[in-house]
Structures are given as structure tokens and as C-alpha cells.
Design a protein around this motif. Structure first.
Motif: not given
Length: 304
Positions: A29-50
Motif C-alpha cells: 500500500l506504500r504506507v507505514s505499518q502504523s497507518a495500516v494498523s489505524r485503518q484496521i482499527a477504524v474498520l473494526e470500530e465501524y463494524l463493531g467486531v474484531q
């Protein structure tokens, strides 16, 4: 109403689920690993699941994450294929041109070798049609169309002025022993050759010279195309209406003559038409520039 999560986190999830590694996904994705983690956290929060469990090496999909990935992956593949289908025509070496038979045969084809010399790897695929232009349904990159320069959701560049006047064979003219004015007066007793798709040319030109009454009284022979009409004139069947840019070679070679030397610009010219929204393509831009240059260098013989 469709429930769709933020697309950027969703894409990040698809890549991580496929790579099963945050670092690998970040590199793709040509981004940092921390940016990837933040995006996953956003999706998990939206869906309400891990969606993932973090392990010592990499990440692992949870059961619900695994089920989600199985359905999300094919959706992104379908989006990729659809996008490829839409954009491929701008990346290949084919130019898809829509025009009509008369212009193709009489003006474009004789000049295409010049283009091929400059761009030998580009193929020009020509479709001929007289139907109204609609880029919503047309499978073409650009079109050459006769009109007033206004088409919805399109941009138009003037290519050739539409200039008309009667033409006949030299033998046909020589057989008439009167003056030009006498020939004009006698048109109602001559056979007028008419093209089906340009049936208004004769009435328009006759009205221009103050003889609008002649057309209805004269004998007429109708052909399915201007090309056939001009061939009939060459073979002494009568007098046709010529389009100046299309007949210049015949006039210069003496196969046809303009007995009246009274040309008329119709006000409906030939335009290069492209969609208003079109991805930039170097080959299409080069082809348009070449067409305009060829038209500018075309110098129809002045009838006399």
C-alpha cells in the motif's frame, strides 16, 4: 439503503487479509505499518467486531474476519476487472474512430498512410455510422461528425468546413453549348443526382442562387451515398452536388468540373468530437493534432 464502510479502511483490510502480515501489506500500500494498523482499527470500530488477532509474528484473521475476507476479496477483484475494462482502451495502441463512409473513403483513407509513418505502432479502428452520436453507447474514443458544433457532454473541434456546389463531368458540360447562365436556367430540364443522406444539398444550393423552384420540377436520380452520386456524375448521368474537401482530387485530375463556380458553405461543418469527460491519452491527442494539421494543409482547388 446500502451499508458500506469507509472504502480506504476496507481496502487496507483486504490487503492485510491477503498478505497476513502488516509489514507486507504496508509495503504493497506504500504506507507505514502504523497507518495500516489505524485503518484496521477504524474498520473494526465501524463494524463493531474484531477482525484480527495480533500474534508475535504477523496477524491472524478471527473467525468473523475470515468470513468477511472471503466476501470482500472477490468484490475488490471485480472492481479491479471493471476498472481495467474501462481504462484499457487508453493504454493499448488502438484508436477507435467513429465517422461516416464518404469522409472515410474520400478524405481520411488517402491521408492515413501519413499518420502510420509517424505512429507505426498505433492502429486506427474505424467504424462508419450515420446514427446520432451518443458517447454513452458508442464504443469509440472520438468521432468526426457533420453538425453545428454542439453535442451534449462532448467537446468539438472544427476540422473541415462543409462547402457545396454542383459538379459534372467535362463531357457533360461540353455537350451543353450555351453559357453558364443558360445552363443554370436549364437545370430544371437536367437530371439532378441526389445523395440520400445529403438530400437537402440541392434545394439549399438552388435557393442560394435564387432558383429554389427548380428542384421540385427537375428529374432526379437518388443514390444511397454521395460517393455513388459523384460516380454517376463522372459517368455523365447528370449533375451532382459536390462537397469541396471530398472532391478536390477529382477536380484537380479533371474527372469532374464545377460549371457554376458558386460554392456555398452550409453552416454544418465536420468536427472532431470527444467526450467531455475522457481520461488523457497521448495517442488520442496526437491523432487529433494530426487530423487538424492535415485539414489545415488541405487546400481544395478554387473552382473556376
Amino acid at each position: 439503503m446500502m451499508k458500506i464502510p469507509p472504502l480506504n479502511p476496507l481496502k487496507v483490510f483486504e490487503v492485510v487479509a491477503r498478505a497476513k502480515n502488516l509489514t507486507t501489506a504496508a509495503n504493497e500500500l506504500r504506507v507505514s505499518q502504523s497507518a495500516v494498523s489505524r485503518q484496521i482499527a477504524v474498520l473494526e470500530e465501524y463494524l463493531g467486531v474484531q477482525l484480527f488477532t495480533r500474534e508475535r509474528i504477523g496477524v491472524k484473521l478471527t473467525e468473523v474476519g475470515e468470513a468477511y475476507a472471503r466476501r470482500i476479496g472477490p468484490a475488490f477483484e471485480e472492481i479491479s476487472e471493471a476498472t481495467k475494462f474501462v481504462t484499457q482502451k487508453y493504454s493499448d495502441n488502438v484508436i477507435r474512430l467513429r465517422t461516416y463512409t464518404t469522409l472515410t473513403a474520400r478524405w481520411l483513407i488517402p491521408r492515413l498512410p501519413h499518420f502510420k509513418l509517424q505512429y507505426p505502432d498505433v492502429e486506427v479502428l474505424i467504424t462508419n455510422s450515420n446514427a446520432p452520436l451518443d458517447f454513452g453507447t458508442e464504443q469509440c474514443d472520438l468521432a468526426i461528425v457533420l453538425g453545428d458544433g454542439n453535442w451534449p457532454n462532448a467537446e468539438a473541434t472544427l476540422l473541415l468546413e462543409d462547402v457545396i456546389e454542383p459538379v459534372c463531368s467535362p463531357a457533360f458540360l461540353e455537350a451543353f453549348h450555351g453559357s453558364t447562365e443558360q445552363l443554370l436556367e436549364s437545370l430544371q430540364s437536367k437530371r439532378l443526382l441526389v445523395s440520400k443522406y445529403r438530400k437537402n444539398d440541392w434545394p439549399t444550393w438552388l435557393a442560394h442562387v435564387g432558383m429554389g423552384h427548380v428542384f421540385d420540377k427537375a428529374e432526379k436520380m437518388v443514390f444511397s451515398s454521395s460517393i455513388l452520386t459523384w460516380q454517376a456524375a463522372t459517368d455523365n448521368l447528370g449533375i451532382a452536388i459536390g462537397q469541396q474537401h471530398m472532391l478536390d482530387p477529382d477536380l484537380k485530375a479533371g474527372r469532374l468540373v464545377c460549371p457554376f463556380a458558386r460554392p456555398l458553405r452550409t453552416g454544418r461543418d465536420h468536427y472532431i468530437v470527444t467526450p467531455s469527460v475522457q481520461r488523457y491519452s497521448g495517442k488520442i491527442a496526437a491523432f487529433k493534432e494530426w487530423l487538424v494539421r492535415e485539414a489545415r494543409e488541405s487546400k481544395p482547388m478554387t473552382p473556376g
